[in-house]
Design a protein around this motif. Structure first.
Motif, mmCIF file in Angstrom:
data_model
loop_
_atom_site.group_PDB
_atom_site.id
_atom_site.type_symbol
_atom_site.label_atom_id
_atom_site.label_comp_id
_atom_site.label_asym_id
_atom_site.label_seq_id
_atom_site.Cartn_x
_atom_site.Cartn_y
_atom_site.Cartn_z
ATOM 1 N N ARG A 207 27.678 65.231 -52.592
ATOM 2 C CA ARG A 207 26.833 66.075 -51.521
ATOM 3 C C ARG A 207 25.267 66.275 -52.001
ATOM 4 O O ARG A 207 24.519 66.175 -51.226
ATOM 5 C CB ARG A 207 27.575 66.912 -50.958
ATOM 6 C CG ARG A 207 27.943 67.152 -49.482
ATOM 7 C CD ARG A 207 28.578 68.245 -48.863
ATOM 8 N NE ARG A 207 30.015 67.959 -48.973
ATOM 9 C CZ ARG A 207 30.891 68.933 -49.468
ATOM 10 N NH1 ARG A 207 30.455 69.917 -50.074
ATOM 11 N NH2 ARG A 207 32.262 68.516 -49.626
ATOM 12 N N GLN A 208 25.559 66.864 -53.381
ATOM 13 C CA GLN A 208 24.351 67.257 -53.680
ATOM 14 C C GLN A 208 23.319 66.190 -54.078
ATOM 15 O O GLN A 208 22.182 66.186 -53.607
ATOM 16 C CB GLN A 208 24.598 67.957 -54.986
ATOM 17 C CG GLN A 208 25.031 69.479 -54.975
ATOM 18 C CD GLN A 208 26.055 69.827 -56.029
ATOM 19 O OE1 GLN A 208 25.839 69.094 -57.108
ATOM 20 N NE2 GLN A 208 26.707 70.912 -55.820
ATOM 21 N N LYS A 210 23.189 63.211 -52.377
ATOM 22 C CA LYS A 210 22.699 62.876 -51.140
ATOM 23 C C LYS A 210 21.880 63.802 -50.546
ATOM 24 O O LYS A 210 20.939 63.119 -49.954
ATOM 25 C CB LYS A 210 23.988 62.771 -50.059
ATOM 26 C CG LYS A 210 23.699 62.495 -48.702
ATOM 27 C CD LYS A 210 24.135 60.841 -48.653
ATOM 28 C CE LYS A 210 23.816 60.330 -47.229
ATOM 29 N NZ LYS A 210 22.591 60.493 -46.532
ATOM 30 N N GLN A 211 21.763 64.955 -50.586
ATOM 31 C CA GLN A 211 20.948 66.130 -50.310
ATOM 32 C C GLN A 211 19.448 65.620 -50.938
ATOM 33 O O GLN A 211 18.396 65.847 -50.327
ATOM 34 C CB GLN A 211 21.168 67.546 -50.716
ATOM 35 C CG GLN A 211 20.174 68.350 -50.503
ATOM 36 C CD GLN A 211 20.640 69.577 -49.814
ATOM 37 O OE1 GLN A 211 21.653 70.050 -50.086
ATOM 38 N NE2 GLN A 211 19.635 70.290 -49.019
ATOM 39 N N ASP A 214 17.907 62.629 -49.690
ATOM 40 C CA ASP A 214 17.365 62.400 -48.198
ATOM 41 C C ASP A 214 16.281 63.377 -48.031
ATOM 42 O O ASP A 214 15.390 63.110 -47.174
ATOM 43 C CB ASP A 214 18.325 63.302 -47.424
ATOM 44 C CG ASP A 214 19.566 62.307 -47.186
ATOM 45 O OD1 ASP A 214 19.571 61.077 -47.402
ATOM 46 O OD2 ASP A 214 20.578 62.764 -46.610
ATOM 47 N N THR A 215 15.943 64.175 -49.313
ATOM 48 C CA THR A 215 14.673 65.234 -48.978
ATOM 49 C C THR A 215 13.678 64.987 -49.950
ATOM 50 O O THR A 215 12.580 65.613 -49.924
ATOM 51 C CB THR A 215 15.104 66.734 -49.100
ATOM 52 O OG1 THR A 215 15.909 66.935 -50.453
ATOM 53 C CG2 THR A 215 16.192 67.178 -48.105
#
Ligand code: ARG
Length: 591
Positions: A207-208, A210-211, A214-215
């Motif tokens: 999740r981290q 991916k974050q 994405d940013t």
């Protein structure tokens, strides 16, 4: 009766008797006709029935009743059935002879395989199941695949097939660029240290990563670079990839250990070197076409809204391969290298199209010989008791570990309150062992006992109930028999192989007939791959055993009834034990 005939179950014997009669009555043209012998739809009509006279009416130009009458003149089922009768327009009804059943049960009693013959011709079968994805959550869908796939593998193995259980782990793909880039950033020491690093919860890690992806555009560029490096086999990137796989593998293994699952890992990455050949061969056979820069095969029977054939993309415009390409390579490898004659894929029904498309392309490319069967066996979604996606109370997805732990914890509480009621004292060790077996069995059984194609409602209360079609009910029936042997100080093995079985009471007859159906049920499951049929059989067995035990005295009966009934008890217990083991469930001697 020849000895080979002796072992065959009634169903097969009756089929061949019918075929012989058909030939004698109407000529050898009918040798290949299906004699249509099936279990009777209603016990009122007997045990088996055949509608073959109706089916042949047109072909033979005679009324079905007349055909049935002629057939009966040639049908020699003496020693197996009572005199067959004709009902209605021409149904033939058959009732098994009690003496025949008694002999069969006696054979079954001395046979460790309980009348299920090992196959004469075994097949090489691959069961592709479980198959979670690295660094992603192993979710309830994977749990279903694991439980169903394992049971199917066990049944096929017991039949005598040569089964290869494959874990097609998702261990490759562009997401690894992102994960490796994040690993370098957040755990730089991971790549220099020699011993494995604990990355904590990999799902959170994902999740981290991916974050970040994405940013941050710079991070994206680095991640893409990582994909290229990984594919080029650069040492550092490969090491990072291995670290991630290793960590996931440990987490998966913990689940497999508690479920007692054997699997051979052969992930997607294994087929990497074979992917270029897939494309080259598709090109060679003229199936490959370009569409919007991607290489694809246009499918037959799959169309878009405008009615145009849909493509199966096998190489993206950037040169990358995908899930389908890997499955095509895997299919070829499994047939050519593993020698598979039947390949069974166990995933949720959402992947039905994917497999239909892969199979079609493989077929058209000539990679799928006619004597190899490939089948996707789909299953429905796991839902919470509210009919929605299974979630925790606070709305998060449930971790498998927590789900299994909760089943065991609840089973423990049930046991404690039951022991309290019965005023029994047991050791801590006993209680936690029973809780573990009951909890895990309950989860497995509740999944397997539903027709796998439907959605399945996950309910701890239902699966742990002592009554109904549940694991505890089945385990309890087994324990009940063991209780009889303890009470009467009986060692079933001491009954000897020449114990006579007598079916005099109705309940004995009903139980005896049911016991003899094990082999039929297993052949059915071998064909249609529906383990719920085995569950249903075992559930009915427990019920029939309980009725028998309520209606017939066992320990207090006179000889030779006593020994016969003890043998029936033992057969019921051994059948339950075997049947449950094929579902991946171990029995308890006491609970
Ligand atoms: N990894 C896939 C998933 O999680 C399942 C793989 C099934 N097997 C296969 N050969 N495609 O959905």
């Amino acid at each position: 009766m020849s000895s080979s005939n002796n072992c065959r179950h009634p169903f097969e014997q009756l089929r061949s008797k019918f075929t012989q009669a058909l030939i004698s009555a109407f000529g050898s043209d009918l040798a290949e006709i299906d004699p249509m012998v099936v279990p009777a739809s209603n016990p009122k009509f007997g045990d088996y029935q055949s509608n073959v006279a109706l089916a042949l009416s047109k072909q033979l130009g005679q009324p079905p009743r007349v055909i049935a009458q002629t057939l009966l003149q040639y049908l020699d089922v003496g020693g197996i059935c009572q005199a067959p009768t004709i009902a209605g327009p021409g149904f033939i009804n058959l009732s098994l002879e009690p003496t025949y059943l008694e002999t069969k049960l006696k054979d079954m009693f001395s046979d460790p395989r309980l009348g299920v013959e090992p196959l004469r011709i075994a097949k090489r079968i691959i069961v592709d199941f479980s198959s979670p994805n690295i660094a992603k959550e192993m979710h309830v869908g994977h749990l279903r695949s694991t439980i169903i796939g394992d049971s199917i593998a066990r049944i096929l193995e017991f039949r005598g097939h040569d089964v290869l259980r494959l874990n097609h782990v998702g261990d490759w793909g562009t997401q690894f660029g992102m994960l490796i880039a994040y690993l370098r950033e957040a755990y730089p020491e991971a790549l220099t240290k020699s011993d494995a690093l604990d990355l904590g919860d990999l799902v959170a890690f994902y999740r981290q990563a991916k974050q970040r992806f994405d940013t941050d555009e710079k991070f994206q560029a680095i991640a893409r670079q990582e994909v290229v490096k990984l594919q080029a086999g650069e040492q550092d990137s490969r090491k990072a990839w291995q670290l991630l796989c290793e960590q996931s593998r440990r987490e998966f293994q913990a689940i497999y250990d508690s479920l007692d699952i054997q699997l051979t890992e052969r992930g997607e990455s294994f087929y990497n070197p074979l992917l270029p050949d897939v494309i080259a061969d598709l090109k060679h056979s003229g199936l490959l076409e370009e569409s919007a820069g991607a290489s694809c095969v246009f499918l037959e029977g799959f169309t878009n809204k405008e009615g145009q054939p849909l493509p199966l993309i096998v190489q993206k415009s950037d040169g990358g391969y995908n899930y389908a390409t890997t499955d095509l390579a895997a299919l070829r490898y499994r047939i050519e290298q593993d020698g598979a004659q039947r390949i069974i894929y166990v995933t949720d029904s959402g992947q039905a199209n994917h497999f239909a498309q892969v199979f079609q392309v493989a077929h058209r490319a000539g990679w799928l010989p006619d004597n190899v069967e490939v089948v996707h066996i789909p299953f429905g979604l796991v839902q919470g008791e509210d009919g929605k996606k299974l979630k925790t109370r606070s709305g998060e997805t449930i971790r498998l570990r927590d789900l299994l732990d909760e089943a065991v914890t609840r089973a423990y509480k049930d046991i404690e309150s039951r022991l309290n009621e019965e005023d029994r004292n047991e050791t801590e060790q006993f209680k936690s062992y029973v809780a573990k077996v009951v909890g895990i069995s309950a989860v497995k059984y509740s999944d397997l006992s539903q027709n796998r194609s439907s959605n399945y409602i996950f309910s701890f209360d239902k699966m742990l109930a002592l009554q109904g079609n549940t694991a505890p009910y089945m385990l309890y029936a087994y324990v009940r028999v063991q209780g009889i042997s303890r009470k009467g100080n009986i060692d079933f093995e001491q009954l000897g192989t020449d114990v006579s079985i007598l079916l005099q009471e109705d309940a004995e007859l009903v139980l005896g007939k049911h016991l003899l159906q094990l082999s039929e049920v297993l052949s059915e499951v071998e064909q249609d791959l529906l383990p719920n049929r085995l569950c249903q059989y075992l559930f009915e067995l427990s019920q029939k055993f309980n009725q028998f035990y309520d209606q017939c005295r066992v320990l207090q009966a006179e000889e030779p009834k006593r020994s016969s009934r003890l043998a029936l008890c033992d057969l019921a217990a051994r059948t339950l034990k075997l049947g449950l083991s094929l579902l991946g469930i171990t029995v308890l001697e006491r609970m």
